[in-house]
Write a protein that holds these residues in place. Sequence first.
Motif, PDB file in Angstrom:
ATOM      1  N   ARG A 164       8.002  -7.254 -22.940  1.00  0.00           N
ATOM      2  CA  ARG A 164       6.821  -7.915 -23.508  1.00  0.00           C
ATOM      3  C   ARG A 164       5.592  -7.692 -22.616  1.00  0.00           C
ATOM      4  O   ARG A 164       4.498  -7.418 -23.104  1.00  0.00           O
ATOM      5  CB  ARG A 164       7.069  -9.408 -23.675  1.00  0.00           C
ATOM      6  N   ASN A 211      -1.268  -2.437 -24.443  1.00  0.00           N
ATOM      7  CA  ASN A 211      -1.927  -2.753 -25.711  1.00  0.00           C
ATOM      8  C   ASN A 211      -1.354  -1.944 -26.874  1.00  0.00           C
ATOM      9  O   ASN A 211      -2.062  -1.210 -27.573  1.00  0.00           O
ATOM     10  CB  ASN A 211      -3.431  -2.537 -25.588  1.00  0.00           C
ATOM     11  N   ILE A 212      -0.061  -2.065 -27.058  1.00  0.00           N
ATOM     12  CA  ILE A 212       0.634  -1.340 -28.118  1.00  0.00           C
ATOM     13  C   ILE A 212       1.470  -2.354 -28.900  1.00  0.00           C
ATOM     14  O   ILE A 212       1.955  -3.338 -28.347  1.00  0.00           O
ATOM     15  CB  ILE A 212       1.502  -0.209 -27.526  1.00  0.00           C
ATOM     16  N   SER A 213       1.614  -2.130 -30.184  1.00  0.00           N
ATOM     17  CA  SER A 213       2.407  -3.051 -30.995  1.00  0.00           C
ATOM     18  C   SER A 213       3.870  -2.624 -31.006  1.00  0.00           C
ATOM     19  O   SER A 213       4.205  -1.473 -30.723  1.00  0.00           O
ATOM     20  CB  SER A 213       1.869  -3.098 -32.429  1.00  0.00           C
ATOM     21  N   ARG A 214       4.729  -3.564 -31.346  1.00  0.00           N
ATOM     22  CA  ARG A 214       6.168  -3.258 -31.386  1.00  0.00           C
ATOM     23  C   ARG A 214       6.511  -2.182 -32.410  1.00  0.00           C
ATOM     24  O   ARG A 214       7.293  -1.282 -32.104  1.00  0.00           O
ATOM     25  CB  ARG A 214       6.964  -4.524 -31.675  1.00  0.00           C
ATOM     26  N   PRO A 215       5.960  -2.251 -33.649  1.00  0.00           N
ATOM     27  CA  PRO A 215       6.304  -1.185 -34.611  1.00  0.00           C
ATOM     28  C   PRO A 215       5.859   0.208 -34.160  1.00  0.00           C
ATOM     29  O   PRO A 215       6.578   1.186 -34.351  1.00  0.00           O
ATOM     30  CB  PRO A 215       5.578  -1.600 -35.881  1.00  0.00           C
ATOM     31  N   VAL A 216       4.672   0.295 -33.544  1.00  0.00           N
ATOM     32  CA  VAL A 216       4.203   1.593 -33.055  1.00  0.00           C
ATOM     33  C   VAL A 216       5.112   2.084 -31.937  1.00  0.00           C
ATOM     34  O   VAL A 216       5.474   3.261 -31.876  1.00  0.00           O
ATOM     35  CB  VAL A 216       2.728   1.494 -32.586  1.00  0.00           C
ATOM     36  N   ILE A 268       4.329  -4.104 -23.008  1.00  0.00           N
ATOM     37  CA  ILE A 268       3.695  -3.919 -24.316  1.00  0.00           C
ATOM     38  C   ILE A 268       2.281  -4.496 -24.298  1.00  0.00           C
ATOM     39  O   ILE A 268       1.341  -3.879 -24.787  1.00  0.00           O
ATOM     40  CB  ILE A 268       4.556  -4.556 -25.428  1.00  0.00           C
ATOM     41  N   ARG A 269       2.123  -5.671 -23.723  1.00  0.00           N
ATOM     42  CA  ARG A 269       0.788  -6.279 -23.618  1.00  0.00           C
ATOM     43  C   ARG A 269      -0.119  -5.466 -22.697  1.00  0.00           C
ATOM     44  O   ARG A 269      -1.294  -5.285 -22.977  1.00  0.00           O
ATOM     45  CB  ARG A 269       0.892  -7.704 -23.079  1.00  0.00           C
ATOM     46  N   LEU A 310      12.834  -5.526 -30.168  1.00  0.00           N
ATOM     47  CA  LEU A 310      12.103  -4.535 -30.961  1.00  0.00           C
ATOM     48  C   LEU A 310      12.564  -4.485 -32.411  1.00  0.00           C
ATOM     49  O   LEU A 310      12.144  -3.610 -33.160  1.00  0.00           O
ATOM     50  CB  LEU A 310      12.251  -3.155 -30.320  1.00  0.00           C
ATOM     51  N   THR A 331       8.269   1.363 -31.477  1.00  0.00           N
ATOM     52  CA  THR A 331       9.568   1.735 -32.044  1.00  0.00           C
ATOM     53  C   THR A 331       9.500   3.061 -32.802  1.00  0.00           C
ATOM     54  O   THR A 331      10.426   3.868 -32.720  1.00  0.00           O
ATOM     55  CB  THR A 331      10.070   0.628 -32.982  1.00  0.00           C
TER      56      THR A 331
END
Length: 118
Positions: free
Chosen positions: A48, A55-60, A51-52, A88, A62
Amino acid sequence: MNVITVLSSAAILLASSSSLAHEFIAADNTPATQLCMAVASNHKLTLRKEIREHNISRPVLTNRLACNNMSIDTFATLFDLENSANFLNIDMTTSTHIRDLSASINNTQKTLVISGSK
């Protein structure tokens, strides 16, 4: 009280000795490799944080990230990274693939170098 202490110590030793965990080493310091290392840590809070930070989202993450030239779901399944896969939203139970049994012998290496997609 002593029985509980002995039993809990035995359980901890048994759990630690039966672990087949791999040691992951980053190949470089790129953001993709840092994200792959976070996935390989199999720790929700570490993943987490990365990812923060990037600055990337979980779907991107994955769908676009590849670790050691494998998709994230393949990478997580190969190394049994259940916590990262759950975070994820990767379902490790329904994937169907052909596994080469002779290739699994080469996968017994304890230290692995991780590199992210370019």
